[in-house]
Design an enzyme around this catalytic site. Structure first.
Site, PDB file in Angstrom:
ATOM      1  N   ASP A  86      78.822  14.945  35.856  1.00 24.57           N
ATOM      2  CA  ASP A  86      77.918  15.380  36.919  1.00 24.57           C
ATOM      3  C   ASP A  86      76.523  14.797  36.780  1.00 24.57           C
ATOM      4  OD1 ASP A  86      77.651  17.036  34.589  1.00 24.57           O
ATOM      5  OD2 ASP A  86      76.605  18.567  35.761  1.00 24.57           O
ATOM      6  N   GLU A 181      77.993  19.702  33.099  1.00 26.06           N
ATOM      7  CA  GLU A 181      77.088  19.865  31.961  1.00 26.06           C
ATOM      8  C   GLU A 181      75.742  20.401  32.403  1.00 26.06           C
ATOM      9  OE1 GLU A 181      73.860  18.413  29.157  1.00 26.06           O
ATOM     10  OE2 GLU A 181      74.169  18.012  31.276  1.00 26.06           O
TER      11      GLU A 181
END
Length: 415
Positions: A86, A181
């Site tokens: 991400d 994350e």
């Protein structure tokens, strides 16, 4: 192609896949773009000889590059690399449009002429350290995404280098590409460690050339829910319990100098980062951070004590506290038996003539959680600057050095 050309090609390809995480979602992965990126990586890694490539129901991609060592070779540690799929949501566009400034000659950089967006030397004087270098930037409407697609590109190009040069010896190498994350290390917490059976691992999730991180915050969160007593103002005396004011009393019980804006380096804090209140109820949200484990636990106890005092002060209010740990300091997991993986980082930097910059990160990485699970996972640089900003930039020479670090670590671990 040169290492620089390969890295640039991979980076542009991966950032073209929109994969910004979404904290408002409860699912993992929180966005479909992360799963799309995992599928692209699965195909890329299959071509490079990796086996056991699987994408879990949580969007975690794991795989293994088998060792190519002679049968009589000495035992070599099994190592892993972790990178997150991400990019961060900081209220900028989720769509990244990278560009490269060739042979930067100093001065401000126009990121977007149409929108009059500049990366200025007044705000970012560090850019002028890279005169003569090629520099990757965004178009000013988004982050660049070096956090963490520079790491993804780094790992893929390193594995490609091993595939193209079978004479380079290496032990078993595992990879784990994890989602979300940026919203609480959610992907690494869904990692099936039976598919990542390594002796130690690395993340590549810090900034400037030479950065080394194996100290992060111990991190937790707390929510205090307050249910008051409503009454019409005409008959409120002795009856009304205003949850907004109860919440204010709670907030005022903490030291205003022990907050993010008044602390630095390894100093911890309690951060009041949300208040949701009305005439009936209020919720106060807090983050708890400290590098020192003892002080971290003391801050948690401080919140418990503040809530107990609040109950005594407002006996008619219903007050509940929920608290949880988010991640731990990587350094908590360092022992004499496993610190060799950190030593490898410094040896690799010495061999590559890179000056180390050891930093106690005021945050966490996927390695913060993974280390707490018994796999020490320190972190080293991508080469980029200004993560989480539309002025994020990545000098190509630093990007190349980061990938050379990965290859050098493989060499040192195999010796």
């Amino acid at each position: 192609m040169s290492l620089a050309q390969k890295l640039q090609e991979k980076f542009f390809r991966y950032v073209a896949i929109t994969s910004q995480s979404d904290a408002s979602q409860d699912t993992v992965p929180s966005t479909t773009g992360q799963l799309e990126l995992a599928k692209v990586l699965q195909k890329d890694l299959t071509k490079l000889g990796l086996i056991d490539l699987e994408i879990s129901e949580y969007g975690v991609l794991t795989g293994k590059l088998p060792a190519n060592l002679p049968s009589d070779y000495h035992k070599v540690p099994t190592v892993g690399w972790v990178a997150h799929l991400d990019t961060v949501d900081v209220c900028l566009s989720p769509n990244i449009k990278p560009q490269i400034i060739k042979n930067y000659q100093g001065g401000d950089i126009c990121l977007n002429a149409e929108k009059n967006i500049y990366l200025t030397t007044a705000q970012h004087p560090e850019i002028e350290k890279y005169i003569g270098d090629d520099i990757l930037v965004s178009d000013g409407t988004s982050v660049l995404g070096a956090d963490n697609k520079a790491a993804i590109s780094n790992v893929v190009v390193a594995l490609e280098t091993l595939w193209e040069n079978p004479q380079i010896l290496h032990g078993d190498i595992y990879v784990a590409f994890v989602p979300d994350e940026e919203i609480g290390l959610k992907g690494s917490k869904k990692l099936d460690f039976s598919k990542f059976p390594v002796d130690f691992a690395y993340t590549i999730d810090s900034c400037e050339l030479g950065e080394v991180i194996y100290q992060t915050f111990n991190a937790g969160s707390a929510k205090v829910h307050i249910k008051g007593v409503t009454a019409h103002p005409m008959s409120a005396k002795g009856v009304l319990v205003n949850p907004v004011l109860v919440a204010t009393d709670l907030i005022n019980s903490f030291d205003r100098m022990q907050t993010p804006e008044h602390t630095e380096k390894t100093e911890g804090y309690i951060w009041i980062n949300g208040i949701d209140a009305n005439v009936l109820e209020a919720t106060v949200s807090m983050n708890i951070r400290d590098h020192n484990k003892t002080l971290y636990e003391a801050r948690k106890q401080q919140i418990r004590d503040a809530v107990e005092f609040l109950k005594l002060r407002h006996p008619k209010a219903e007050i509940t506290l929920t608290m949880s740990d988010t991640y731990a300091n990587i350094e908590n997991a360092v022992t004499d038996d496993n610190k060799q993986c950190i030593d490898y980082i410094y040896q690799a930097m010495a061999d590559l003539d890179i000056k180390p910059q050891t930093i106690a990160m005021r945050g966490g990485t996927d390695g913060s959680f993974i280390s707490s699970q018994g796999i020490l996972t320190p972190n080293y640089f991508t080469g980029a600057h200004n993560f989480h900003s539309n002025c994020e930039f990545l000098p190509m020479k630093s990007f190349v050095k980061s990938c050379e670090m990965t290859l050098k670590l493989i060499e040192l671990i195999t010796k």
